[in-house]
Every structure is written in C-alpha cells, then in structure tokens.
Design an enzyme around this catalytic site. Structure first.
Site, mmCIF file in Angstrom:
data_model
loop_
_atom_site.group_PDB
_atom_site.id
_atom_site.type_symbol
_atom_site.label_atom_id
_atom_site.label_comp_id
_atom_site.label_asym_id
_atom_site.label_seq_id
_atom_site.Cartn_x
_atom_site.Cartn_y
_atom_site.Cartn_z
ATOM 1 N N GLY A 92 0.769 -1.106 0.008
ATOM 2 C CA GLY A 92 -0.127 0.018 0.026
ATOM 3 C C GLY A 92 0.823 1.341 -0.067
ATOM 4 N N HIS A 119 23.272 4.417 31.279
ATOM 5 C CA HIS A 119 24.085 5.748 30.875
ATOM 6 C C HIS A 119 25.303 5.454 30.244
ATOM 7 C CE1 HIS A 119 25.820 9.948 31.972
ATOM 8 N NE2 HIS A 119 26.732 9.090 32.103
#
Length: 463
Positions: A38, A442
C-alpha cells in the site's frame, strides 16, 4: 474461489490482517490494485525515511568539521540517485510483503475490489475483466490519499502531493509547503537540507499543531535556525501557475503576501478511499468520510468490517496494523482487548525528531486532571552532547493524585525510537515514581525520560 476472509487493500492494515488471519487458520485472500504494502511501504512511511536518511548523511558531511573530521571539498547531492535509493528501498519492502503472502499461503488477487452482494467481492483487473470471489468475512482496508483543497488543485507538476514530492525529476530551487503536519514538515526538512529554499504555510498558530505547544514552539525555532521560512496563522488563498514560477497568494494576520516558488507541495492531510468500492450498495454506513464500526471494526452489515485510515482513530500505519489484528482475532473467536486510542504514539521524522503519546499538558488539564509536569533538556544529556545533538527536550505529564502517566512529548535526536518506552509504561499503568526508580542506562538519550519524571517530582539530579 470461496474464502473464510477476503481483505480489500494490502497496506499495513490489510496485509497484517491477512497474515494474522492465516496464522489463525482462516483461508485468506487479499486484493490489491497497485503494489503490495500500500501507500505506507510504496509512497509513504518507508520511502520518505530513505529520503530523510540521505538528507541526514548530507548534513553529517557538511558538518564533519564539528566532529573533528576533514572532508576534502563540499558534499554534493545527486538528486536522481537519492530518489532512486528511496524507490529501491520501497521496492525491496514490497517484495518482502510478497514473500510474506507466499509464506502464509495467502492468495494475492491483483485488481480493484468492490463489494457486490452478500459475501461477494468483484475484482476488476488491469485489462477491465471482472471476476467474483466469495467469503464469509470481508475486511475493507482501502486507506487514504492526499487531500485536495478547492483552491489548491494538484496538477502533478507545479502543485503536487506527497507522491510526486518523492519522485520529482529534478530538485527544485524553491518550494512552498502548505500544511505543517508530519508529511509537510518531513518534506520541508528534506528539501531544505539538500539546498531547496523552503517556506511552510500553516493555517493554525503552531506547526505540528497536534503536538504539545512547547514542542511545537521548539520545533519552529529549530527549523527556522536551519533556514526554513515558517508562516503560521496563514492561508493560501490562490496559486497562479501560468509563469515559470508559481505565484502563491497567502493571507496572513498582517495582510496578503505573494510568494514565488517552483513547486507548491499540498500537505493538508489525507482523505479516505471510499468511492466506487460498493459501500452504499452494500448498505454500509459512513459518516464524514469514515466507515462507522464498533470496537472490533464490524460495520452495521454482517460479514463486512473496516480498518485503517477509513475508520475513526489516527490515520497511522501502526494503528491500521493493530486494528487489523484486533479485527481478525475477534472474527476467529478470540477475545482481544479493544485498542486504546489515547495510547497511540505519533512520530515526525524531521531533525530534530518529534514523538509523543497520550495527553498534552493542555488536554490533561481540560480533562480535569491536576498535573505534575517534568522537563529535561537534551542540553543536559551527556549522550546528546557527545552526539552533537543538544536541541530539544523530554516533557512528561503525570496525574498529581495517583501518579498515572498521562503523556509524554519528546523533541530531539532519535526520539522516535524512545517513545515506545512510554507507550509500554502507560500500557502497564506505570506511575511516576516507578519511572524514576526504573534504572536507565548511562549515557543514553533515553535517560532523559527518567530524569524528566524525576523533575516532575522535584527529584531531578542533572539540572
């Protein structure tokens, strides 16, 4: 040619529904008039991201010195090669859907599908020949197309929609983009990045008007810094295409202004593909261009369902896929949970990226919540500084009474990859304190979500 299920349309709603149906043991066929996958795979989500990646690479080359890298000579855009790469990516994805159809033993019927009588779909092929197929269940997933305004008729050459914007024969020197939703902003960013002079005209007071107001203001600042001219509270009244350059008459708060540009891109949203598919004849109810369905996408007519852009809810690929799966699982006798449309993420892939889910601050207050709001700027993020991408922030909104995670609004580098954390957290009914105590790695950009949550409760460490 009798099936348990026929799906009309093979976009991310249709082909996903077909695969899930096959997994659940339904004999399934899918009807497609153009290319498997599509609009999303062929003319939307995927090829635009390929274009945007080329723009990002070009920007890296032009700013290599910022990272201590010397590049001999300036980068140069080969526009035809950029477009070709985008098309090749789209073609590869479409072939991937073809493979999935074969793998899941789904019959692919090429042609235009139309509802015809109870449980019957008529398919007209490219040669005009018609053939009928029958099924106990029919899902209509015909999607949408570029919306046209009466005073902005697309001619495909000077006034274009998103499809033409992806395959222009040459790069325009100047472009006016009408509409600043995700489509308009992504194309504005792409063309500006590769050297086209771009103006964005937006009817509403803010760009990306569905986003939280602080995000909209930050994005406008960032885009202006990149050289994009932005006109909010402005309307395109008319376009004169007679000369070499389009003359665009724009009504602003200060009066009328005439812009000149080679190309006008109309990006004022999408309209649904409901015409000619037999809905009226079948007695299927529609309202304002949308098919009316229940929580499981059943229409008022037994055996007919509708999903994707043609029903209520956000016109997004991931929404259509979720609807297709929910619809098919209900058909197969399972008991799926209805989709929560307030927990659908939205993303805009310009630079900086924008991603959001849930309530904006304004909407949360209007809904009666007393809120706690936390913000964490990427200028305080070690990873963002190392990446040279300090623009933007994370903003989170919690219910002050119970700690419910009401919404999150992100603008910055790669935030479209971060928003899924919030979607999952909200699905699991996570509270603000649980977000603060979820240890984030981190240095990462995603730490900013934890830090923003901490900011909402007065516990933030790094600002």
């Amino acid at each position: 040619m009798n099936y348990d299920l026929i799906v009309i349309g093979s976009g991310p709603g249709g082909y996903v529904a077909a695969i899930r149906a096959s997994q659940l043991g339904l004999k399934t066929a899918i009807i497609e008039k153009e290319s498997l996958g599509g609009i999303c795979l062929n003319w939307g989500c995927i090829p635009t991201k390929a274009l945007l990646k080329s723009a990002q690479v070009f920007e890296y080359i032009n700013h290599a010195a910022d990272y201590g890298i010397k590049v001999n000579g300036a980068g140069e855009v080969d526009f035809k090669a950029v477009v070709k790469r985008s098309r090749d990516v789209a073609e590869g994805m479409s072939k991937g859907v073809q493979f999935l159809m074969k793998k899941n033993k789904i019959d692919v019927i090429m042609g235009f599908g139309k509802l015809k009588g109870k449980g019957t779909v008529e398919v007209k092929d490219a040669n005009g020949a018609t053939k009928d197929y029958t099924a106990k269940h029919i899902i209509v997933a015909t999607g949408g197309r570029s919306r046209e305004l009466p005073n902005l008729k697309q001619d495909g050459k000077k006034i274009i929609g998103y499809r033409q914007a992806m395959v222009l024969p040459q790069q325009p020197k100047s472009m006016v983009v009408v509409g600043s939703g995700a489509i308009g902003i992504e194309f504005a960013y792409f063309y500006n990045s590769i050297g086209t002079k771009v103006t964005v005209v937006e009817f509403l007071p803010n760009v990306v008007p569905l986003e939280d107001e602080e995000v909209s203001k930050q994005l406008e600042r960032s885009l202006k810094k990149q050289g994009i001219n932005i006109m909010t509270n402005s309307t395109v009244e008319s376009v004169d295409t007679a000369g070499d350059l389009c003359k665009i008459n724009v009504k602003t708060a200060k009066g009328n202004e005439v812009l000149e540009a080679e190309i006008v891109l109309s990006a004022v949203g999408v309209t649904t593909n409901l015409e000619g598919i037999g809905l009226e004849e079948a007695g299927v109810k529609t309202d304002k261009g949308k098919v009316l369905v229940d929580d499981y996408y059943k229409t008022n007519v037994d055996g007919i369902y509708a999903i994707g852009d043609i029903v209520k809810g956000q016109a997004l690929a991931h929404v259509a896929s979720a609807e297709g799966i929910t619809c098919v699982e209900k058909i197969a006798g399972l008991n799926p949970e209805p989709i929560n449309y307030n927990n659908i993420p939205g993303c805009t892939y310009c630079s900086p990226e924008v991603a959001s889910v849930g309530y904006t601050e304004k909407a949360a207050k209007e809904a009666g919540y007393e809120v706690k709001v936390g913000k964490f700027p990427f200028s305080a993020s070690g990873k963002a500084s190392a990446a040279g991408a300090k623009d933007g922030f994370v903003k989170v909104i919690f219910d002050a009474k119970y700690g419910e995670f009401l919404g999150a609004h992100l603008i910055g580098n790669n935030v479209t990859e971060m928003i899924a954390e919030v979607v999952t957290a909200r699905k699991l009914e996570t509270t603000g304190h649980e977000m603060i105590k979820s240890v984030h790695p981190h240095p990462t950009m995603s730490e900013a979500i934890m830090e923003a949550a901490a900011a909402a409760y007065g516990e933030v460490i790094h600002i």
